[in-house]
Write an enzyme that holds these catalytic residues in place. Structure first.
Site, PDB file in Angstrom:
ATOM      1  CB  SER A  66      48.702  33.547  44.877  1.00 47.72           C
ATOM      2  OG  SER A  66      48.454  34.755  44.195  1.00 47.72           O
ATOM      3  CE1 TYR A 122      42.905  33.166  45.439  1.00 50.31           C
ATOM      4  CE2 TYR A 122      44.539  34.781  44.746  1.00 50.31           C
ATOM      5  CZ  TYR A 122      44.084  33.481  44.785  1.00 50.31           C
ATOM      6  OH  TYR A 122      44.820  32.488  44.175  1.00 50.31           O
TER       7      TYR A 122
END
Length: 235
Positions: free
Chosen positions: A130, A143
């Site tokens: 990501s 996250y």
């Protein structure tokens, strides 16, 4: 690595990006696609082989590796995200859950399937990462911690698996239109586009792919002065 005639395992394959990885693997000529999910009954894609696989459960991971001994490509897609601040009362518990899935789950699967890939000629690992590998945000800070660790893990696995000839591809991307990002009001990519770009990079032998303009911009910004990671994401 080529998808044609490959034997593919996709973790978290019952929906979203994982479902699209499985669908396109079949479309591109994979000989077999194992679709891993906590509940195999949730796998509805025709043509795949459902596998009970909770990446946080060492026994299930070991059982999957024993049952799927012909795998040549592992797509480490399973991941979770929980919004909130690092300073929330449940911040540590939330981070532990995300680390167990997004980092230790990836490592469990990679460790279990590394010998399988070696026996089958090397094959490949494809790890879903990501832009959070490089930058944080107020609502997805834990996250981002997990994805930063997963990026480092991917780089370590690439080194560890080099001698057995296993390709390790790290895929970085911004927000994708899946259940994971439901309720987040930002521009989102379609899963089909993300998977198409990622599989193209895999077949081209790449080690890292930056799927969208946002991930490309942020990766360049890491080396800027001041580094882009020192503040909020600027779109």
């Amino acid at each position: 690595m080529k998808l044609e005639n490959a034997v593919v395992l996709v973790t978290g394959a019952n929906r979203g990006l994982g479902l699209e990885f499985a669908r396109q693997a079949l479309e591109k000529g994979a000989a077999k696609v194992y679709a891993g999910a906590r509940d195999p009954a949730s796998i509805t894609l025709p043509g795949v082989v459902p596998v009970r696989l909770d990446v946080t459960d060492p026994e299930q991971v070991a059982a999957a590796a024993a049952a799927c001994g012909d795998v040549t490509l592992v797509v480490n897609n399973a991941g979770i995200a929980q919004p909130g601040s690092l300073l929330d009362a449940n911040g540590i518990d939330a981070m532990q859950r995300m680390l167990d899935t997004n980092v230790f789950g990836m490592l469990r699967v990679s460790q279990a399937f590394a010998p399988v890939l070696a026996r089958n000629g090397g094959g490949a690992l494809l790890n879903v990462l990501s832009v959070g590998s490089w930058v944080s945000s107020p609502f997805l800070a834990a996250y981002a911690v997990s994805k930063s660790a997963a990026w480092s893990l991917t780089n370590g696995l690439r080194i560890a698996l080099r001698e057995q000839g296993t390709q390790v591809l790290g895929m970085h991307v911004g927000f994708i239109d899946t259940d994971l990002t439901r309720g987040i009001d930002v521009p989102k990519l379609q899963p089909a586009h993300v998977v198409e770009r990622t599989y193209a990079a895999l077949e081209d032998g790449q080690k890292e792919v930056l799927v969208d303009e946002l991930s490309q911009k942020i990766k360049l910004g890491v080396a800027a002065e001041p580094g882009i990671y020192l503040d909020l994401i600027q779109r």
